[in-house]
Scaffold this active site. Structure first.
Site, PDB file in Angstrom:
ATOM      1  N   TYR A   1      -8.873  -3.159  36.690  1.00 33.29           N
ATOM      2  CA  TYR A   1      -7.615  -2.744  37.310  1.00 33.29           C
ATOM      3  C   TYR A   1      -7.516  -3.177  38.758  1.00 33.29           C
ATOM      4  O   TYR A   1      -6.861  -2.556  39.573  1.00 33.29           O
ATOM      5  CB  TYR A   1      -7.428  -1.223  37.142  1.00 33.29           C
TER       6      TYR A   1
ATOM      7  N   HIS B   1      -8.178   8.602  -3.267  1.00 37.23           N
ATOM      8  CA  HIS B   1      -8.509   7.219  -3.591  1.00 37.23           C
ATOM      9  C   HIS B   1      -9.699   7.093  -4.537  1.00 37.23           C
ATOM     10  O   HIS B   1      -9.888   6.064  -5.154  1.00 37.23           O
ATOM     11  CB  HIS B   1      -8.845   6.442  -2.309  1.00 37.23           C
TER      12      HIS B   1
ATOM     13  N   CYS C   1       2.543  -2.335  31.987  1.00 34.16           N
ATOM     14  CA  CYS C   1       1.082  -2.446  32.004  1.00 34.16           C
ATOM     15  C   CYS C   1       0.673  -3.522  33.012  1.00 34.16           C
ATOM     16  O   CYS C   1       1.338  -4.560  33.117  1.00 34.16           O
ATOM     17  CB  CYS C   1       0.568  -2.815  30.611  1.00 34.16           C
TER      18      CYS C   1
ATOM     19  N   HIS D   1       0.846  -1.203   0.000  1.00 37.31           N
ATOM     20  CA  HIS D   1       0.000   0.000   0.000  1.00 37.31           C
ATOM     21  C   HIS D   1       0.882   1.254   0.000  1.00 37.31           C
ATOM     22  O   HIS D   1       1.699   1.431   0.903  1.00 37.31           O
ATOM     23  CB  HIS D   1      -0.903  -0.010   1.245  1.00 37.31           C
TER      24      HIS D   1
ATOM     25  N   ARG E   1      -0.081   1.461  24.700  1.00 39.26           N
ATOM     26  CA  ARG E   1      -1.338   0.955  25.239  1.00 39.26           C
ATOM     27  C   ARG E   1      -2.314   2.143  25.271  1.00 39.26           C
ATOM     28  O   ARG E   1      -2.242   2.995  26.154  1.00 39.26           O
ATOM     29  CB  ARG E   1      -1.117   0.362  26.636  1.00 39.26           C
TER      30      ARG E   1
HETATM   31  N1  MTE Z   1      -4.848   9.333  28.800  1.00 39.70           N
HETATM   32  C1  MTE Z   1      -4.473   8.042  28.813  1.00 39.70           C
HETATM   33  N2  MTE Z   1      -3.453   7.671  29.610  1.00 39.70           N
HETATM   34  C2  MTE Z   1      -3.054   6.383  29.654  1.00 39.70           C
HETATM   35  C3  MTE Z   1      -3.716   5.389  28.885  1.00 39.70           C
HETATM   36  C4  MTE Z   1      -4.762   5.815  28.018  1.00 39.70           C
HETATM   37  O1  MTE Z   1      -5.360   5.027  27.275  1.00 39.70           O
HETATM   38  N3  MTE Z   1      -5.112   7.146  28.005  1.00 39.70           N
HETATM   39  N4  MTE Z   1      -3.322   4.074  28.995  1.00 39.70           N
HETATM   40  C5  MTE Z   1      -2.674   3.718  30.264  1.00 39.70           C
HETATM   41  C6  MTE Z   1      -2.141   2.380  30.309  1.00 39.70           C
HETATM   42  S1  MTE Z   1      -3.257   1.125  30.631  1.00 39.70           S
HETATM   43  C7  MTE Z   1      -0.803   2.124  30.223  1.00 39.70           C
HETATM   44  S2  MTE Z   1      -0.215   0.561  30.434  1.00 39.70           S
HETATM   45  C8  MTE Z   1       0.154   3.212  29.902  1.00 39.70           C
HETATM   46  C9  MTE Z   1       0.876   2.909  28.605  1.00 39.70           C
HETATM   47  O2  MTE Z   1       1.749   3.923  28.283  1.00 39.70           O
HETATM   48  P1  MTE Z   1       2.496   3.920  26.861  1.00 39.70           P
HETATM   49  O3  MTE Z   1       1.451   3.763  25.787  1.00 39.70           O
HETATM   50  O4  MTE Z   1       3.255   5.182  26.781  1.00 39.70           O
HETATM   51  O5  MTE Z   1       3.395   2.713  26.892  1.00 39.70           O
HETATM   52  O6  MTE Z   1      -0.471   4.465  29.774  1.00 39.70           O
HETATM   53  C10 MTE Z   1      -1.568   4.706  30.617  1.00 39.70           C
HETATM   54  N5  MTE Z   1      -2.017   6.058  30.460  1.00 39.70           N
HETATM   55 MO    MO Z   2      -2.097  -0.800  31.106  1.00 40.57          MO
END
Ligand code: MTE
Ligand code: MO
Length: 437
Positions: free
Chosen positions: A298, A57, A176, A32, A130
């Site tokens: 969590y 496209h 995480c 792509h 994440r």
């Molecule tokens: N605003 C925001 N902060 C967040 C998240 C998110 O989805 N939104 N994900 C959290 C989770 S579950 C994790 S494990 C880490 C991941 O940080 P990274 O993507 O910089 O590795 O950010 C945290 N902070």
């Molecule tokens: Mo996470």
């Protein structure tokens, strides 16, 4: 539509639709012109929300490329479905193909673990990602951070304001809570392998600076994507807790995936406390509401809670949210090495990481090729010039072992100075959401 949505990975074949036509684009995605990471966003769904934006496209040439990939038509096609719709993931950043992707909307991807032994500090583009939502698009000169006390606005900071304040650098590993979830049986959520963990040097304003003179029980953080979490005031207000409002990651501005322009860094605490795209800080008597703080996703539920129906039998409020995670180690890379006087068998160097949430606790790692009957002590990386600076970081370890017979099972186990150690059997720590493995 339901059948199409299941075809969203290369293993399951990638299908996409345009108008009422269904295409199998698996063999096309690599070539792509706009990049694989972009076209993959339409996997299992429709091209229209993207083409409404990328209008180049909508021409004959492109239809001709697609034609041979056509595999069928949508039975209940509705021509209005995507008429003016634009995909909310249109502005996602370009990501390294070396990451190990679990999903792209939202993006969940692991750092390539076989490179960890070469990089005690993870390069920004190889950091695990994440995200719960699309990456918020924020302009540096329009950025605002609001500081509340008991929901009353006290002060608003611009990025420039933050950069003018006293700054501090902190090296931390972020992990995480679901790292290694994939090793448990029957859990829900992203089935992470061992790569939902990375390490960086962050720079920003010590949180204790702006808390001076205030008292509360909890500090709430909220991101521009609506995600929230909170930490105890005593962690955030203590300068030795090293919590910082970070605007630099490994000497550069934060990449969009990691919170541009500002995120909170809470060393030693589980990933979710490190809120990205930081919008609000609020001091309060109670912890913050919301699924990321108070929900089961969590919290480490007791092993006796085996299914969703069981959860209704317990009072979730009585179970604490995760802050620190247990002692951890794993194997990330195994390489054969040349050794002169090996009679039978071959020599291997086994690499891995180990991580303790506690500052200045350096895990000890033992490695066994005898099913845990005999152990070899691994050497912890001595390239970290300054242990004090690395006190919130992981330890990289390696050990050389002679292996006579293959296949051979290699296991590692970390313990700390109090002899907290990894369990022998993963079933002993099973929990419904697969946390804290
Ligand atoms: N605003 C925001 N902060 C967040 C998240 C998110 O989805 N939104 N994900 C959290 C989770 S579950 C994790 S494990 C880490 C991941 O940080 P990274 O993507 O910089 O590795 O950010 C945290 N902070
Ligand atoms: Mo996470």
């Amino acid at each position: 539509y339901e059948e199409i949505s299941k075809h969203n990975t290369e293993e399951k074949r990638i299908w996409t639709t345009y108008e009422d036509k269904v295409y199998d684009i698996t063999d096309f995605v690599d070539s792509h012109p706009g990049g694989k990471d972009k076209i993959i966003l339409a996997a299992g769904s429709s091209l229209e929300p993207f083409w409404n934006h990328y209008k180049q496209h909508q021409k004959q040439e492109v239809y001709e490329i697609l034609e041979p990939m056509k595999i069928g038509r949508i039975k209940d096609y509705n021509p209005d479905k995507f008429k003016n719709l634009k995909d909310e993931y249109l502005n996602e950043p370009i990501r390294s193909p070396e990451l190990k992707f679990h999903s792209s909307k939202p993006c969940n991807a692991e750092t390539p673990v076989d490179q960890i032994h070469e990089n005690p500090i993870t390069p920004n583009d190889l950091w695990y990602i994440r995200n719960h939502n699309p990456v918020p698009v924020i302009k540096a000169d329009e950025y605002k951070l609001q500081f509340f006390y008991d929901n009353n606005l006290i002060k608003t900071f611009t990025l420039e304001d933050l950069k003018r304040m006293r700054s501090k650098r902190v090296i931390t590993t972020i992990q995480c809570g679901g790292n290694r979830r994939g090793e448990f049986e029957k859990t829900s959520g992203t089935q992470w392998d061992v790569g939902a963990i990375s390490t960086a040097e962050w720079e920003g304003v010590p949180l204790c600076e702006i808390l001076n003179g205030y008292r509360a029980e909890h500090i709430h953080f909220e991101g521009y994507d609506g995600v929230k979490s909170s930490i105890p005031f005593k962690k955030g207000s203590n300068c030795f807790g090293d919590v910082i409002i970070a605007y630099k990651m490994n000497g550069e501005e934060l990449p969009p995936d990691h919170g541009f322009p500002v995120r909170i860094i809470v060393p030693g605490y589980v990933g979710i406390k490190n809120i990205k795209w930081l919008k609000k800080i609020n001091l309060a008597e109670e912890e913050v509401d919301g699924p990321w703080q108070k929900g089961m996703a969590y919290k480490i539920l007791p092993g006796s809670i085996r299914c969703l129906e069981d959860v209704s039998k317990i009072d979730l409020d009585k179970i604490d949210t995760i802050e620190e995670l247990p002692i951890q180690s794993c194997i990330t890379h195994i390489e054969e090495i040349e050794e002169k006087y090996v009679m039978n068998g071959k020599n291997f160097r086994i690499h891995g990481y180990a991580y303790s949430s506690k500052p200045l606790v350096f895990p000890r790692v033992d490695v066994s090729i005898a099913g845990g009957k005999r152990w070899n002590i691994a050497g912890v990386n001595t390239r970290f010039k300054d242990f004090e600076n690395f006190k919130w970081g992981w330890a990289l370890w390696s050990v050389n072992l002679k292996i006579d017979k293959t296949p051979c099972e290699v296991i590692c186990m970390a313990s700390d100075d109090q002899k907290n150690m990894q369990p022998r059997d993963i079933r002993d720590i099973w929990n419904l959401r697969g946390l804290a493995n």
